[in-house]
Design a protein around this motif. Structure first.
Motif, PDB file in Angstrom:
ATOM      1  N   LEU A 112      -1.491   7.126  -7.955  1.00 24.90           N
ATOM      2  CA  LEU A 112      -0.113   7.565  -7.053  1.00 24.90           C
ATOM      3  C   LEU A 112       0.004   8.905  -7.022  1.00 24.90           C
ATOM      4  CD1 LEU A 112       2.238   4.448  -8.444  1.00 24.90           C
ATOM      5  CD2 LEU A 112       0.810   4.644  -6.298  1.00 24.90           C
ATOM      6  N   ASP A 144       6.215  -3.478   2.077  1.00 23.05           N
ATOM      7  CA  ASP A 144       5.145  -2.322   2.945  1.00 23.05           C
ATOM      8  C   ASP A 144       5.674  -0.801   2.679  1.00 23.05           C
ATOM      9  OD1 ASP A 144       7.173  -2.048   4.685  1.00 23.05           O
ATOM     10  OD2 ASP A 144       6.022  -2.396   6.425  1.00 23.05           O
ATOM     11  N   ASP A 145       6.527  -0.814   1.572  1.00 22.34           N
ATOM     12  CA  ASP A 145       7.148   0.598   1.459  1.00 22.34           C
ATOM     13  C   ASP A 145       6.641   1.441   0.218  1.00 22.34           C
ATOM     14  OD1 ASP A 145       8.348  -0.856  -0.470  1.00 22.34           O
ATOM     15  OD2 ASP A 145      10.377  -0.531   0.251  1.00 22.34           O
ATOM     16  N   GLY A 146       5.445   0.737  -0.354  1.00 26.97           N
ATOM     17  CA  GLY A 146       4.783   1.276  -1.461  1.00 26.97           C
ATOM     18  C   GLY A 146       5.432   0.805  -3.093  1.00 26.97           C
ATOM     19  N   ARG A 147       6.157   0.014  -3.131  1.00 24.54           N
ATOM     20  CA  ARG A 147       6.805  -0.465  -4.345  1.00 24.54           C
ATOM     21  C   ARG A 147       5.592  -1.269  -4.839  1.00 24.54           C
ATOM     22  NH1 ARG A 147      12.285  -3.445  -2.661  1.00 24.54           N
ATOM     23  NH2 ARG A 147      12.300  -2.021  -1.021  1.00 24.54           N
ATOM     24  N   PHE A 167       9.321   4.889  -5.305  1.00 28.22           N
ATOM     25  CA  PHE A 167       8.825   4.692  -3.939  1.00 28.22           C
ATOM     26  C   PHE A 167       9.717   4.991  -2.883  1.00 28.22           C
ATOM     27  CE2 PHE A 167      10.893   0.717  -5.326  1.00 28.22           C
ATOM     28  CZ  PHE A 167      11.707   0.531  -4.313  1.00 28.22           C
ATOM     29  N   THR A 204       9.794   6.486   3.812  1.00 22.47           N
ATOM     30  CA  THR A 204      10.772   5.847   2.663  1.00 22.47           C
ATOM     31  C   THR A 204      11.924   6.780   2.239  1.00 22.47           C
ATOM     32  OG1 THR A 204       9.091   7.398   1.034  1.00 22.47           O
ATOM     33  CG2 THR A 204       8.562   4.894   1.322  1.00 22.47           C
TER      34      THR A 204
END
Length: 567
Positions: A169, A199-202, A368, A375
């Motif tokens: 990350l 789909d926001d990277g969490r 995120f 985001t």
């Protein structure tokens, strides 16, 4: 001890940073005096409650009414102090401070400081953090970037032993890790749900914790974590990193360390002719004797607010407002992390599964938000992460008349329903009007001015808190958890126990107190390497960053010392 001796270095404090400063300076050959305001705590020998069980205490570990009065501020944090570790937290009646606005100052005055009770969560900063002030115009620009600190993160992680998982990350750089601790079945289910629902990277991972997990690794005087989860009593195995089990013994092995407990440092002595500090003044906590110790290099590692207090008290004709305070920013920009807000839920199913041991660690959901256009949040700047865990009930069926005889035994032995919870840790901006000062009227038992706190969460923080609750609630509901309940306790800063700022790092003496090597701009033989030097707070636990900067600063000081810069 001979107080006429001129030491090569003096280190003030023995906690996370003081231990590292002592180790690095001593290993570089500097004769170092280490001063601690509290009593001695010897590794293993002085962990008096390390093997106690709840039934060893009349109130099952809770404090008595009398102890709660003595530790009325320490008790605000909720999970501590308890009967088994109250001796590692201060008596608030003996160590008062002034609250212009509520500030929860959680402290431990003894050799090792809060390195004996810290949460061991160890995360690197990224360039997103080091560039944030410059990018959005809050606070002063950091004079360093990730590439400057990365080698020192490597050094610290290898030495203290951090278990965890590399994720690739950009907001949470990978590190040098021991094997990760395991997630339990409910945490794995949440991890899978997050990956498929958002789909926001969490994402979810096991916490990165300063616990030894590699059974084959060699750490002098330390052994792997035993999964007892009795860390805050002091670990006789040295399973987690503390000054007492690791850095202070390393410093002592060199023969270059002199440790003096019960030494309340209240002033750094400045020589206007040489434009350098010559030593420190202390009050003996037991005898009230006043002593001055001399050295070529001074490291302030007393903890952020205590170090700021020492600098504020270090007044002279050259520095009427505190040592190095040409910018009038000493004591400003005090920060902590959001805490005491999050969510809990019940989890159906998984009743045929359990877990082994008492894992002294939880899961982590890295930041995120506000990382890119996708985001971004319009309501606030910066970001937050979550720490949490899942477990099976609390065996409340064993209480009172819920069962008799065989029925009672059956209830006691049957684990309850799965539950899960998570707490948000959000970034606090470095507001200049969030400050700590010397009280104009109140003094402590040694006649020293108390610190006065005027610190609060402002609009950016309050807006972020709202999103923290929305985010964790939707995350739990997406996983199918039941009875999701959010909470936001009304608190002031401090309860995150990540207080920082007040002697910030920057490019210029006009806007900051210390330079990129943690030296006071105008007094270069004084280094400040605890949380006081922080110019922003990120949203991750800060101790690993304190240690990395301290190791870097101590090696810089040793190099400068040997080159004659402080003679």
């Amino acid at each position: 001890m001979n107080n006429e001796e001129i030491y090569d270095a003096i280190v003030v404090g023995t906690g996370i940073t003081g231990g590292w400063a002592a180790k690095e300076l001593c290993e570089n050959g500097l004769k170092t005096l280490v001063l601690e305001r509290g009593p001695i705590v010897k590794h293993i020998e002085d962990y008096k409650t390390m093997n106690d069980d709840p039934w060893n205490y009349p109130l099952k570990g809770e404090l008595s009414k009398e102890d709660k009065k003595k530790q009325h501020i320490q008790n605000r944090v909720g999970w501590a102090p308890k009967e088994d570790n109250k001796h590692f937290f201060v008596n608030d009646l003996e160590h008062p401070y002034e609250e212009i606005k509520r500030f929860d100052w959680i402290r431990g005055y003894h050799v090792g400081g809060r390195s004996l009770t810290w949460g061991k969560q160890s995360y690197r900063w990224s360039d997103i953090d080091f560039k944030a002030n410059k990018k959005d115009g809050n606070g002063v620009d950091w004079p360093v970037r990730y590439k400057d600190i990365s080698p020192w993160y490597d050094k610290v992680e290898e030495y203290i032993g951090v278990s965890g998982q590399n994720l690739g990350l950009k907001q949470l750089p990978d590190g040098i890790f021991q094997p990760p601790m395991g997630l339990n079945c409910v945490e794995e289910a949440l991890k899978e749900s997050m990956a498929s629902s958002f789909d926001d990277g969490r994402l979810l991972t096991i916490g990165r914790a300063a616990h030894l997990t590699d059974k084959n690794a060699k750490f002098e005087g330390r052994n792997p974590c035993q999964y007892r989860n009795r860390c805050s009593r002091g670990c006789p195995f040295g399973g987690y990193f503390s000054s007492n089990s690791s850095t202070l013994p390393a410093a002592e092995r060199t023969g270059n360390m002199t440790l003096r407990p019960n030494s309340i440092v209240h002033e750094v002595v400045y020589d206007a002719k040489t434009k350098k500090a010559t030593g420190v003044k202390i009050i003996d906590a037991l005898t009230n004797e006043k002593i001055e110790y001399k050295a070529k290099v001074i490291f302030l590692c007393a903890s952020a607010m205590a170090s700021v207090g020492i600098l504020l008290q270090s007044k002279s004709e050259r520095f009427p407002n505190g040592l190095g305070n040409d910018s009038n920013v000493l004591g400003r920009g005090i920060m902590d992390h959001h805490y005491q807000l999050g969510a809990s839920a019940k989890v159906d199913g998984f009743l045929d599964k359990y877990y082994k041991g008492r894992r002294p660690n939880g899961f982590y959901i890295p930041r995120f938000v506000n990382l890119d256009k996708k985001t971004s949040r319009k309501e606030y700047l910066r970001g937050f992460g979550f720490q949490g865990g899942a477990s099976r009930g609390n065996w409340s069926e064993a209480i009172a008349e819920m069962g008799y005889g065989a029925e009672l035994k059956e209830h006691i032995l049957k684990p309850g329903q799965w539950q899960i919870g998570a707490t948000g840790f959000g970034e606090m901006l470095p507001h200049d009007d969030n400050r700590v000062m010397l009280s104009k009227t109140k003094k402590d038992k040694w006649g020293l001015p108390q610190l006065a706190f005027d610190v609060e969460f402002k609009e950016n923080e309050l807006n972020m808190r709202k999103d923290i609750l929305i985010t964790i609630e939707e995350t739990f509901k997406a996983a199918g958890f039941k009875d999701v309940s959010t909470y936001d306790n009304s608190t002031g800063p401090g309860l995150g126990i990540h207080e920082m700022g007040g002697a910030r790092m920057g490019h210029s003496a006009k806007t900051s107190i210390v330079n990129k090597y943690n030296q006071i701009h105008s007094v270069p033989n004084v280094y400040v390497t605890d949380g006081a030097f922080m110019s922003s707070s990120s949203c991750v636990n800060p101790s690993l960053t304190y240690m990395a900067f301290t190791a870097r600063a101590a090696n810089h000081a040793a190099k400068e010392f040997k080159a004659g810069a402080f003679s």
